[in-house]
Design a protein around this motif. Structure first.
Motif, PDB file in Angstrom:
ATOM      1  N   MET B   1       0.842  -1.197   0.000  1.00  0.00           N
ATOM      2  CA  MET B   1       0.000   0.000   0.000  1.00  0.00           C
ATOM      3  C   MET B   1       0.879   1.250   0.000  1.00  0.00           C
ATOM      4  O   MET B   1       1.804   1.378   0.798  1.00  0.00           O
ATOM      5  N   THR B   2       0.565   2.151  -0.900  1.00  0.00           N
ATOM      6  CA  THR B   2       1.397   3.348  -1.019  1.00  0.00           C
ATOM      7  C   THR B   2       0.904   4.449  -0.089  1.00  0.00           C
ATOM      8  O   THR B   2      -0.241   4.416   0.390  1.00  0.00           O
ATOM      9  N   ILE B   3       1.746   5.411   0.120  1.00  0.00           N
ATOM     10  CA  ILE B   3       1.378   6.522   0.994  1.00  0.00           C
ATOM     11  C   ILE B   3       0.148   7.277   0.480  1.00  0.00           C
ATOM     12  O   ILE B   3      -0.769   7.556   1.249  1.00  0.00           O
ATOM     13  N   PRO B   4       0.077   7.586  -0.827  1.00  0.00           N
ATOM     14  CA  PRO B   4      -1.153   8.237  -1.314  1.00  0.00           C
ATOM     15  C   PRO B   4      -2.406   7.397  -1.080  1.00  0.00           C
ATOM     16  O   PRO B   4      -3.488   7.942  -0.827  1.00  0.00           O
ATOM     17  N   GLU B   5      -2.281   6.080  -1.151  1.00  0.00           N
ATOM     18  CA  GLU B   5      -3.447   5.214  -0.916  1.00  0.00           C
ATOM     19  C   GLU B   5      -3.897   5.288   0.538  1.00  0.00           C
ATOM     20  O   GLU B   5      -5.098   5.317   0.824  1.00  0.00           O
ATOM     21  N   ILE B   6      -2.941   5.308   1.437  1.00  0.00           N
ATOM     22  CA  ILE B   6      -3.282   5.426   2.863  1.00  0.00           C
ATOM     23  C   ILE B   6      -3.965   6.763   3.112  1.00  0.00           C
ATOM     24  O   ILE B   6      -4.992   6.847   3.778  1.00  0.00           O
ATOM     25  N   GLN B   7      -3.386   7.790   2.522  1.00  0.00           N
ATOM     26  CA  GLN B   7      -3.951   9.134   2.679  1.00  0.00           C
ATOM     27  C   GLN B   7      -5.403   9.169   2.193  1.00  0.00           C
ATOM     28  O   GLN B   7      -6.287   9.698   2.853  1.00  0.00           O
ATOM     29  N   LYS B   9      -7.532   6.693   1.866  1.00  0.00           N
ATOM     30  CA  LYS B   9      -8.398   5.900   2.748  1.00  0.00           C
ATOM     31  C   LYS B   9      -8.865   6.723   3.938  1.00  0.00           C
ATOM     32  O   LYS B   9     -10.031   6.689   4.324  1.00  0.00           O
ATOM     33  N   ILE B  10      -7.935   7.428   4.542  1.00  0.00           N
ATOM     34  CA  ILE B  10      -8.289   8.234   5.715  1.00  0.00           C
ATOM     35  C   ILE B  10      -9.223   9.367   5.296  1.00  0.00           C
ATOM     36  O   ILE B  10     -10.237   9.633   5.939  1.00  0.00           O
ATOM     37  N   GLU B  11      -8.892  10.011   4.176  1.00  0.00           N
ATOM     38  CA  GLU B  11      -9.721  11.132   3.701  1.00  0.00           C
ATOM     39  C   GLU B  11     -11.138  10.680   3.366  1.00  0.00           C
ATOM     40  O   GLU B  11     -12.113  11.371   3.654  1.00  0.00           O
ATOM     41  N   ASP B  12     -11.240   9.496   2.763  1.00  0.00           N
ATOM     42  CA  ASP B  12     -12.565   8.984   2.422  1.00  0.00           C
ATOM     43  C   ASP B  12     -13.369   8.627   3.671  1.00  0.00           C
ATOM     44  O   ASP B  12     -14.585   8.783   3.718  1.00  0.00           O
ATOM     45  N   GLY B  13     -12.650   8.126   4.672  1.00  0.00           N
ATOM     46  CA  GLY B  13     -13.328   7.670   5.883  1.00  0.00           C
ATOM     47  C   GLY B  13     -13.759   8.804   6.797  1.00  0.00           C
ATOM     48  O   GLY B  13     -14.707   8.656   7.574  1.00  0.00           O
ATOM     49  N   LEU B  14     -13.040   9.919   6.735  1.00  0.00           N
ATOM     50  CA  LEU B  14     -13.355  11.061   7.591  1.00  0.00           C
ATOM     51  C   LEU B  14     -13.542  12.285   6.685  1.00  0.00           C
ATOM     52  O   LEU B  14     -12.640  13.096   6.516  1.00  0.00           O
ATOM     53  N   PRO B  15     -14.717  12.389   6.097  1.00  0.00           N
ATOM     54  CA  PRO B  15     -14.933  13.423   5.073  1.00  0.00           C
ATOM     55  C   PRO B  15     -14.617  14.832   5.597  1.00  0.00           C
ATOM     56  O   PRO B  15     -15.095  15.221   6.659  1.00  0.00           O
ATOM     57  N   GLY B  28       8.987   4.392   3.651  1.00  0.00           N
ATOM     58  CA  GLY B  28       7.623   4.072   3.235  1.00  0.00           C
ATOM     59  C   GLY B  28       6.914   3.092   4.142  1.00  0.00           C
ATOM     60  O   GLY B  28       5.804   2.660   3.854  1.00  0.00           O
ATOM     61  N   VAL B  29       7.531   2.750   5.254  1.00  0.00           N
ATOM     62  CA  VAL B  29       6.940   1.751   6.145  1.00  0.00           C
ATOM     63  C   VAL B  29       6.635   2.337   7.528  1.00  0.00           C
ATOM     64  O   VAL B  29       5.552   2.153   8.070  1.00  0.00           O
ATOM     65  N   HIS B  30       7.601   3.043   8.064  1.00  0.00           N
ATOM     66  CA  HIS B  30       7.394   3.648   9.383  1.00  0.00           C
ATOM     67  C   HIS B  30       6.856   5.061   9.205  1.00  0.00           C
ATOM     68  O   HIS B  30       7.605   6.029   9.294  1.00  0.00           O
ATOM     69  N   ILE B  31       5.576   5.118   8.930  1.00  0.00           N
ATOM     70  CA  ILE B  31       5.042   6.424   8.563  1.00  0.00           C
ATOM     71  C   ILE B  31       4.205   7.027   9.686  1.00  0.00           C
ATOM     72  O   ILE B  31       3.764   6.339  10.601  1.00  0.00           O
ATOM     73  N   LYS B  32       4.006   8.320   9.563  1.00  0.00           N
ATOM     74  CA  LYS B  32       3.202   9.030  10.551  1.00  0.00           C
ATOM     75  C   LYS B  32       2.115   9.808   9.828  1.00  0.00           C
ATOM     76  O   LYS B  32       2.380  10.444   8.808  1.00  0.00           O
ATOM     77  N   ALA B  33       0.909   9.744  10.344  1.00  0.00           N
ATOM     78  CA  ALA B  33      -0.190  10.510   9.764  1.00  0.00           C
ATOM     79  C   ALA B  33      -0.623  11.589  10.759  1.00  0.00           C
ATOM     80  O   ALA B  33      -0.855  11.297  11.926  1.00  0.00           O
ATOM     81  N   VAL B  34      -0.657  12.809  10.267  1.00  0.00           N
ATOM     82  CA  VAL B  34      -1.194  13.900  11.072  1.00  0.00           C
ATOM     83  C   VAL B  34      -2.572  14.211  10.500  1.00  0.00           C
ATOM     84  O   VAL B  34      -2.691  14.613   9.339  1.00  0.00           O
ATOM     85  N   VAL B  35      -3.595  13.961  11.295  1.00  0.00           N
ATOM     86  CA  VAL B  35      -4.963  14.082  10.805  1.00  0.00           C
ATOM     87  C   VAL B  35      -5.680  15.205  11.546  1.00  0.00           C
ATOM     88  O   VAL B  35      -5.763  15.191  12.775  1.00  0.00           O
ATOM     89  N   THR B  36      -6.165  16.156  10.778  1.00  0.00           N
ATOM     90  CA  THR B  36      -6.929  17.259  11.348  1.00  0.00           C
ATOM     91  C   THR B  36      -8.368  17.116  10.886  1.00  0.00           C
ATOM     92  O   THR B  36      -8.641  17.032   9.684  1.00  0.00           O
ATOM     93  N   PHE B  37      -9.264  17.051  11.851  1.00  0.00           N
ATOM     94  CA  PHE B  37     -10.661  16.751  11.503  1.00  0.00           C
ATOM     95  C   PHE B  37     -11.571  17.412  12.547  1.00  0.00           C
ATOM     96  O   PHE B  37     -11.391  17.199  13.752  1.00  0.00           O
ATOM     97  N   THR B  38     -12.505  18.196  12.069  1.00  0.00           N
ATOM     98  CA  THR B  38     -13.387  18.898  13.010  1.00  0.00           C
ATOM     99  C   THR B  38     -14.228  17.907  13.822  1.00  0.00           C
ATOM    100  O   THR B  38     -14.606  18.194  14.950  1.00  0.00           O
ATOM    101  N   THR B  55     -10.774   3.712   9.539  1.00  0.00           N
ATOM    102  CA  THR B  55     -10.682   3.928   8.082  1.00  0.00           C
ATOM    103  C   THR B  55      -9.645   3.003   7.453  1.00  0.00           C
ATOM    104  O   THR B  55      -9.621   2.831   6.247  1.00  0.00           O
ATOM    105  N   LEU B  56      -8.793   2.431   8.283  1.00  0.00           N
ATOM    106  CA  LEU B  56      -7.717   1.562   7.769  1.00  0.00           C
ATOM    107  C   LEU B  56      -7.841   0.157   8.355  1.00  0.00           C
ATOM    108  O   LEU B  56      -6.846  -0.542   8.540  1.00  0.00           O
ATOM    109  N   LYS B  57      -9.077  -0.218   8.630  1.00  0.00           N
ATOM    110  CA  LYS B  57      -9.344  -1.457   9.329  1.00  0.00           C
ATOM    111  C   LYS B  57      -8.610  -2.669   8.746  1.00  0.00           C
ATOM    112  O   LYS B  57      -7.897  -3.379   9.441  1.00  0.00           O
ATOM    113  N   ASP B  58      -8.790  -2.878   7.444  1.00  0.00           N
ATOM    114  CA  ASP B  58      -8.198  -4.063   6.822  1.00  0.00           C
ATOM    115  C   ASP B  58      -6.689  -3.928   6.668  1.00  0.00           C
ATOM    116  O   ASP B  58      -5.951  -4.884   6.868  1.00  0.00           O
ATOM    117  N   GLU B  59      -6.273  -2.737   6.322  1.00  0.00           N
ATOM    118  CA  GLU B  59      -4.836  -2.514   6.086  1.00  0.00           C
ATOM    119  C   GLU B  59      -4.023  -2.739   7.353  1.00  0.00           C
ATOM    120  O   GLU B  59      -2.895  -3.220   7.314  1.00  0.00           O
TER     121      GLU B  59
END
Lengths: 102, 74
Positions: B1-7, B9-15, B28-38, B55-59
């Protein structure tokens, strides 16, 4: 989840005020996130018990289901699930972790 | 799974959320996601992280081994 497995997990969680399910041991963590939580707890001088999930596949998978949390490490305080690495570190920085440990 | 794909998935799950993926070790493996969501407002850290994990349940079962998370409500 099997009752026996659930009982085992619960008895581990309750065995210490602070309990960590981790990969490896506090002396030799096998993953960066587990190592990070160990370092955080040690820096704050918080005593804790731990279980190496790599030594037991059933517990490794069972704990994820038990807490409904997909990753390990998992930190428990007073029998309550607190979070994984990022939450533990963030709570340590804000002082909340020490307060919770009491 | 690529970084854009992870991104995505999260964006789709938290509109409406904003996702920034950091790859501090460039592996590309030890990644960090900073998520800002109201939608995080008023929720505890545990709940916020659970929402991202959902949003990344299966992954998370297989592909992603090391995802660090930072969540913000604004």
């Amino acid at each position: 989840m099997e009752q026996e497995l659930k009982d085992k997990i619960e008895s581990l969680i309750k065995s210490e005020n602070v309990f960590l399910f981790m990969k490896g041991t506090p002396e030799m963590p096998q993953c960066g996130f587990s190592a990070g939580v160990v370092t955080t707890l040690k820096q704050l001088g918080i005593p804790f018990g731990s279980f190496n999930v790599l030594s037991d596949m059933k517990i490794r998978e069972g704990i994820k289901e038990y807490t409904n949390w997909p990753t390990i490490p998992q930190l428990y305080i007073k029998g309550e699930f607190v979070g994984g690495h990022d939450i533990a570190v963030q709570m340590a920085q804000s002082g909340e972790l020490l307060k919770k440990v009491g | 799974m690529t970084i854009p794909e992870i991104q995505k998935k999260i964006e789709d799950g938290l509109p409406g959320c904003k996702v920034e993926i950091l790859d501090p070790y460039r592996d590309g493996v030890h990644i960090k996601a900073v998520v800002t969501f109201t939608g995080f407002a008023g929720k505890g850290l545990l709940e916020q992280h659970r929402m991202v994990y959902a949003t990344l349940k299966d992954e998370l079962k297989e592909e992603i081994h090391a995802l660090a998370l930072e969540t913000r409500s604004e």
